[in-house]
Design an enzyme around this catalytic site. Structure first.
Site, PDB file in Angstrom:
ATOM      1  N   SER A 167       0.848  -1.197   0.000  1.00 44.17           N
ATOM      2  CA  SER A 167       0.000   0.000   0.000  1.00 44.17           C
ATOM      3  C   SER A 167       0.879   1.240   0.000  1.00 44.17           C
ATOM      4  O   SER A 167       0.896   2.026   0.928  1.00 44.17           O
ATOM      5  CB  SER A 167      -0.959  -0.006   1.199  1.00 44.17           C
ATOM      6  N   HIS A 209      -3.556  -5.621   2.767  1.00 44.14           N
ATOM      7  CA  HIS A 209      -2.701  -6.668   3.348  1.00 44.14           C
ATOM      8  C   HIS A 209      -3.459  -7.970   3.596  1.00 44.14           C
ATOM      9  O   HIS A 209      -2.908  -8.921   4.138  1.00 44.14           O
ATOM     10  CB  HIS A 209      -2.078  -6.189   4.664  1.00 44.14           C
ATOM     11  N   GLU A 269      -4.623  -2.033   9.466  1.00 43.84           N
ATOM     12  CA  GLU A 269      -3.861  -2.623  10.580  1.00 43.84           C
ATOM     13  C   GLU A 269      -4.537  -2.377  11.917  1.00 43.84           C
ATOM     14  O   GLU A 269      -4.933  -1.249  12.215  1.00 43.84           O
ATOM     15  CB  GLU A 269      -2.448  -2.000  10.635  1.00 43.84           C
ATOM     16  N   GLU A 326       1.482  -8.855   7.035  1.00 41.65           N
ATOM     17  CA  GLU A 326       2.398  -8.486   8.123  1.00 41.65           C
ATOM     18  C   GLU A 326       2.310  -9.453   9.294  1.00 41.65           C
ATOM     19  O   GLU A 326       2.709  -9.138  10.415  1.00 41.65           O
ATOM     20  CB  GLU A 326       2.143  -7.043   8.549  1.00 41.65           C
ATOM     21  N   ASP A 330      -3.872   1.478  11.830  1.00 46.92           N
ATOM     22  CA  ASP A 330      -3.413   2.185  10.630  1.00 46.92           C
ATOM     23  C   ASP A 330      -4.514   1.984   9.604  1.00 46.92           C
ATOM     24  O   ASP A 330      -4.714   0.870   9.104  1.00 46.92           O
ATOM     25  CB  ASP A 330      -2.082   1.604  10.118  1.00 46.92           C
ATOM     26  N   GLU A 364      -3.121   5.958  12.422  1.00 48.79           N
ATOM     27  CA  GLU A 364      -2.244   6.321  11.301  1.00 48.79           C
ATOM     28  C   GLU A 364      -3.073   6.470  10.023  1.00 48.79           C
ATOM     29  O   GLU A 364      -4.025   5.708   9.810  1.00 48.79           O
ATOM     30  CB  GLU A 364      -1.207   5.204  11.144  1.00 48.79           C
ATOM     31  N   ASP A 368       1.731   8.667   7.339  1.00 54.03           N
ATOM     32  CA  ASP A 368       2.564   7.720   6.580  1.00 54.03           C
ATOM     33  C   ASP A 368       2.468   8.070   5.090  1.00 54.03           C
ATOM     34  O   ASP A 368       3.316   8.787   4.572  1.00 54.03           O
ATOM     35  CB  ASP A 368       2.101   6.288   6.876  1.00 54.03           C
ATOM     36  N   LYS A 416       9.922   5.470   7.000  1.00 54.12           N
ATOM     37  CA  LYS A 416      10.326   4.293   6.230  1.00 54.12           C
ATOM     38  C   LYS A 416      11.449   4.743   5.304  1.00 54.12           C
ATOM     39  O   LYS A 416      11.231   5.615   4.446  1.00 54.12           O
ATOM     40  CB  LYS A 416       9.159   3.796   5.374  1.00 54.12           C
ATOM     41  N   HIS A 422       8.592  -0.951   9.424  1.00 52.88           N
ATOM     42  CA  HIS A 422       8.841  -1.955   8.385  1.00 52.88           C
ATOM     43  C   HIS A 422       7.877  -1.714   7.213  1.00 52.88           C
ATOM     44  O   HIS A 422       7.094  -0.761   7.234  1.00 52.88           O
ATOM     45  CB  HIS A 422       8.607  -3.359   8.971  1.00 52.88           C
ATOM     46  N   LYS A 466       7.125  -0.097  14.434  1.00 52.48           N
ATOM     47  CA  LYS A 466       6.131  -1.038  13.892  1.00 52.48           C
ATOM     48  C   LYS A 466       6.892  -2.117  13.138  1.00 52.48           C
ATOM     49  O   LYS A 466       7.628  -1.818  12.198  1.00 52.48           O
ATOM     50  CB  LYS A 466       5.236  -0.337  12.850  1.00 52.48           C
TER      51      LYS A 466
HETATM   52  P1  PGA Z   1       2.985  -0.926   3.201  1.00 52.26           P
HETATM   53  O1  PGA Z   1       2.165  -0.809   4.556  1.00 52.26           O
HETATM   54  O2  PGA Z   1       4.357  -1.371   3.509  1.00 52.26           O
HETATM   55  O3  PGA Z   1       2.184  -1.903   2.408  1.00 52.26           O
HETATM   56  O4  PGA Z   1       2.975   0.454   2.585  1.00 52.26           O
HETATM   57  C1  PGA Z   1       2.706  -0.402   5.782  1.00 52.26           C
HETATM   58  C2  PGA Z   1       1.987   0.795   6.310  1.00 52.26           C
HETATM   59  O5  PGA Z   1       1.049   1.320   5.669  1.00 52.26           O
HETATM   60  O6  PGA Z   1       2.339   1.296   7.383  1.00 52.26           O
HETATM   61 ZN    ZN Z   2       0.720   3.035   7.091  1.00 54.83          ZN
END
Ligand code: PGA
Ligand code: ZN
Length: 393
Positions: free
Chosen positions: A17, A126, A135, A178, A213, A254, A281, A306, A334, A357
């Site tokens: 995503s 996911h 999440e 995840e 999230d 998030e 994010d 990230k 992650h 995370k």
């Molecule tokens: P992604 O999801 O690695 O698929 O972008 C992680 C997140 O949204 O925090």
């Molecule tokens: Zn996110």
């Protein structure tokens, strides 16, 4: 990467995503690996990048990262690929640590072990279960050490498995990207009820909080958010979040809105002030100019960091310090498509942000980070555990 005295190895993750403003992950296209091959990115590492940085000093991370940015020359790493630059940049850091005979975290700074945010129930992109929110996170923050917090997280995760099996049957205990379970919950509340029940059944009611999230860009289309079979505008979704925060011990949300909705983030942040951390994010993609905008509008209380969203360690550290100087928190994260690389554990410790995370407490690519943190805690001692101090409400 090799130097006379050192060695460094690193890899770059991938996301299902991804935000539209992220740096570009270079894939080959064509038939090989369904188009997902990375031969071009690898070639960039072994030819262009290698030629440019060979002979440079690995203790000069910023200079090497600047050379990578200049060599790339684009605003989103689309020439070299952010997967190529991320892996090289992190390998430089590992190599510098190896030259000094210490762990990566200790060349980055403070030495505070983050509290783990464990994504135990997966939805959105996911999972295939029709749950909109991506999440559902358990957040063990009221503990005296990382190892106790992780133990509680693991016990709750296994209690959750038993509850899901009882309610939906054992076939529903399969895992999402995840490592969280992906049961066919009809409503957001069903997922939260299961999580709340597993926290209390495991005996951790006061010590473990909940985070979500939403990754809301993934269920936003034509001005509306589709959640639990309803189409909501931003106001309707805001009301939904406020009611969830009243009914459940949620302390972190998030990407509650889509990735351009700076103002809607700010409204929710104000309404849930001092109760819930609002994290950016996809909104901010570890990019200093988007973070500056989010700070000026008051969109978020914390940044999700990230490295591969921006493509170098130096730019990621700049993003973190911009937030920390502005009084915002940072959550190191992650990706859904992870590797066994453990650099993010060291980065979280090094910048002392107090939050990480890394998914559910299962599957090697997730446990690699948690195991690395256990190891760092055995070096630094339990007093270096951040507990709840990283949470910025
Ligand atoms: P992604 O999801 O690695 O698929 O972008 C992680 C997140 O949204 O925090
Ligand atoms: Zn996110």
């Amino acid at each position: 990467m090799r130097t006379e005295k050192g060695f460094g190895r690193a890899s770059s993750p991938s996301g299902a995503s991804t935000g539209v403003h992220e740096a570009l992950e270079l894939r080959d296209g064509g038939a090989r690996y369904g188009g997902k091959g990375v031969l071009f990115a690898v070639k960039n590492v072994n030819s262009l990048i290698s030629k440019r940085i060979s002979g440079m000093d690995v203790s000069g991370q910023a200079e090497i990262d600047r050379a990578l940015c200049e060599l790339d020359g684009t605003s989103n790493k689309s020439r070299l690929g952010a997967n190529a630059t991320t892996a090289v940049s992190l390998a430089v850091a590992q190599c510098a640590a190896s030259e000094r005979g210490c762990g990566l975290h200790s060349i980055l700074g403070k030495g505070k072990i983050p509290a783990p945010m464990l994504n135990v129930l997966n939805g959105g992109k996911h999972a295939g279960n029709g749950v909109a929110i991506q999440e559902f996170i358990i957040y063990p923050l009221n503990f005296n050490s990382f190892s106790e917090a992780l133990c509680a997280g693991s016990e709750i995760y296994h209690t959750l498995r038993a509850l899901i099996s009882k309610k939906y049957g054992s076939a529903a205990t399969g895992l999402g990207d995840e490592g969280g379970f992906a049961p066919p919950c009809k409503k957001t509340e069903d997922a939260l009820d299961l999580i709340e029940a597993s926290i209390s059944e495991a005996g951790y009611q006061k010590k473990v909080k909940i985070g979500i999230d939403a990754a809301a860009s993934s269920f936003f289309s034509s001005g509306k958010y589709t959640v639990d079979g309803k189409k909501l505008d931003a106001k309707g979704l805001t009301d939904k979040y406020i009611s969830l925060a009243k009914s459940y011990p949620i302390v972190s949300m998030e990407d509650p809105f889509h990735e351009e909705a700076f103002e809607d983030f700010a409204i929710l942040r104000k309404k849930l002030a001092r109760r819930v951390q609002i994290v950016g994010d996809d909104l901010t993609v570890t990019n200093v100019s988007r973070i500056k905008k989010a700070i000026s509008v008051n969109s978020m209380s914390s940044l999700l960091l990230k490295v591969n969203q921006i493509g170098t360690l130096t730019e990621s550290l700049q993003a973190a310090s911009l937030c920390q100087r502005a009084g915002l928190g940072v959550v190191v994260s992650h990706r859904s498509g992870e590797t066994e690389d453990t650099a993010i554990a060291d980065i979280a410790v090094g910048i002392g942000c107090g939050q990480i995370k890394s998914g559910a407490p299962c599957r090697g690519e997730r446990t690699a980070k948690y195991n690395r943190l256990l190891l760092i805690e055995s070096e630094l001692g339990p007093r270096s555990f951040a507990g709840a101090s990283g949470l910025v409400l």
